[in-house]
Design a protein around this motif. Structure first.
Motif, short mmCIF file in Angstrom:
data_model
loop_
_atom_site.label_atom_id
_atom_site.label_comp_id
_atom_site.label_asym_id
_atom_site.label_seq_id
_atom_site.Cartn_x
_atom_site.Cartn_y
_atom_site.Cartn_z
N THR A 35 1.40 -1.38 -0.13
CA THR A 35 -0.21 -0.09 0.36
C THR A 35 0.92 1.14 0.00
OG1 THR A 35 -0.35 -0.28 2.55
CG2 THR A 35 -1.93 -1.05 1.19
N SER A 36 2.61 1.62 0.38
CA SER A 36 2.49 1.86 0.24
C SER A 36 3.69 2.36 -0.93
CB SER A 36 4.44 2.00 1.33
OG SER A 36 3.78 2.52 2.45
N GLY A 37 3.52 1.27 -1.88
CA GLY A 37 3.58 2.12 -3.29
C GLY A 37 5.82 1.09 -3.58
N GLN A 38 5.33 0.42 -2.85
CA GLN A 38 6.44 0.04 -2.50
C GLN A 38 6.89 -1.50 -3.33
OE1 GLN A 38 8.18 -1.58 1.07
NE2 GLN A 38 10.52 -2.08 0.29
N VAL A 39 7.45 -2.11 -4.18
CA VAL A 39 7.70 -3.33 -4.66
C VAL A 39 7.57 -4.40 -3.94
CG1 VAL A 39 8.15 -4.23 -6.93
CG2 VAL A 39 7.54 -2.77 -7.09
N ILE A 40 6.80 -5.24 -4.06
CA ILE A 40 7.99 -6.13 -3.06
C ILE A 40 7.69 -7.47 -3.85
CG2 ILE A 40 6.56 -6.21 -1.33
CD1 ILE A 40 4.55 -7.17 -1.49
N ALA A 41 7.81 -8.07 -4.54
CA ALA A 41 7.77 -8.66 -5.92
C ALA A 41 7.73 -8.30 -7.14
CB ALA A 41 7.31 -10.21 -5.31
N THR A 42 8.60 -9.15 -8.05
CA THR A 42 8.56 -9.20 -9.19
C THR A 42 8.07 -11.19 -9.95
OG1 THR A 42 9.70 -7.50 -9.60
CG2 THR A 42 9.80 -8.65 -11.29
N PRO A 43 6.59 -11.43 -9.72
CA PRO A 43 6.71 -12.43 -10.81
C PRO A 43 6.92 -13.24 -11.48
CG PRO A 43 4.71 -10.92 -9.73
CD PRO A 43 5.61 -10.50 -9.98
N THR A 44 7.49 -14.72 -11.51
CA THR A 44 8.13 -15.21 -12.61
C THR A 44 6.49 -15.28 -13.34
OG1 THR A 44 9.57 -16.19 -11.22
CG2 THR A 44 9.05 -17.65 -13.69
N ILE A 45 6.70 -15.45 -14.59
CA ILE A 45 5.42 -15.19 -15.77
C ILE A 45 5.53 -16.67 -16.30
CG2 ILE A 45 3.98 -14.55 -17.23
CD1 ILE A 45 5.26 -11.24 -16.14
N SER A 46 5.34 -17.58 -16.91
CA SER A 46 5.38 -19.28 -17.90
C SER A 46 4.38 -18.53 -18.27
CB SER A 46 5.36 -19.85 -16.35
OG SER A 46 6.44 -20.05 -15.50
N LYS A 47 4.55 -19.36 -20.15
CA LYS A 47 3.19 -19.16 -20.40
C LYS A 47 2.71 -20.73 -20.63
CE LYS A 47 4.67 -19.08 -24.90
NZ LYS A 47 4.66 -18.93 -26.55
N LEU A 48 0.94 -20.46 -20.49
CA LEU A 48 0.57 -22.46 -20.55
C LEU A 48 0.24 -22.89 -21.46
CD1 LEU A 48 -1.37 -21.27 -16.91
CD2 LEU A 48 0.90 -23.10 -16.65
N ALA A 49 -0.47 -23.91 -21.83
CA ALA A 49 -0.21 -24.66 -22.82
C ALA A 49 -1.77 -24.24 -23.33
CB ALA A 49 -0.60 -25.85 -22.37
N GLU A 50 -2.99 -23.55 -23.01
CA GLU A 50 -4.32 -23.55 -23.32
C GLU A 50 -3.58 -21.52 -23.94
OE1 GLU A 50 -8.30 -22.06 -21.67
OE2 GLU A 50 -7.16 -23.53 -20.43
N ALA A 51 -4.25 -21.62 -25.52
CA ALA A 51 -4.70 -20.29 -25.42
C ALA A 51 -4.63 -18.81 -24.69
CB ALA A 51 -5.26 -20.26 -27.14
N GLY A 52 -3.67 -18.32 -24.82
CA GLY A 52 -3.76 -16.70 -23.57
C GLY A 52 -3.66 -17.22 -22.21
N MET A 53 -3.70 -18.01 -22.85
CA MET A 53 -2.88 -18.24 -20.38
C MET A 53 -1.23 -18.46 -20.11
SD MET A 53 -5.68 -18.84 -18.71
CE MET A 53 -5.42 -19.72 -17.50
N ILE A 54 -1.09 -17.39 -19.06
CA ILE A 54 0.20 -17.66 -18.44
C ILE A 54 -0.03 -17.85 -16.99
CG2 ILE A 54 1.28 -15.98 -19.98
CD1 ILE A 54 0.29 -13.35 -17.51
N LEU A 55 0.93 -18.03 -16.20
CA LEU A 55 0.36 -17.88 -14.66
C LEU A 55 1.86 -17.05 -14.20
CD1 LEU A 55 -0.01 -19.37 -12.22
CD2 LEU A 55 1.62 -21.42 -12.59
#
Length: 104
Positions: free
Chosen positions: A40-60
């Motif tokens: 809530t203070s605007g401090q970045v607490i994480a940068t998620p890992t982004i993975s493509k999934l098999a279904e069209a348009g899906m990421i995790l």
């Protein structure tokens, strides 16, 4: 509203849709997907890992428990952005709660 407990792994599936066809968008290597989580203070607490999934348009989006264990209780925001050919095609912010873990 989404909630996560301190020390739990964070895993959130997201699907991008083609607004013309209402179908899942084919994600290509030319697309740039980025995401960050801030408190809530605007401090970045994480940068998620982004993975493509098999279904069209899906990421995790994933953040390991080793990072979430240090999150403070309260609200946080996840921001996700999709850029195609240097143009922002999608930008979304999701708010979620961080709850105290009771069980050790």
């Amino acid at each position: 509203m989404i909630s996560i407990k301190q020390g739990d792994s964070f895993a959130l599936p997201i699907q991008f849709y083609d607004t013309d066809t209402n179908l899942g968008m084919i994600i290509t290597d030319e697309m740039v997907i980025s995401s960050q989580i801030a408190n809530t203070s605007g401090q970045v607490i994480a940068t998620p890992t982004i993975s493509k999934l098999a279904e069209a348009g899906m990421i995790l989006l994933e953040v390991p428990a080793s990072i979430t264990q240090n999150w403070k209780m309260g609200k946080a925001q996840l921001d996700i952005k999709l850029v195609i050919e240097n143009s922002v095609r999608h930008s979304q912010t999701l708010t979620f709660n961080i709850e105290r873990s009771i069980t050790a």
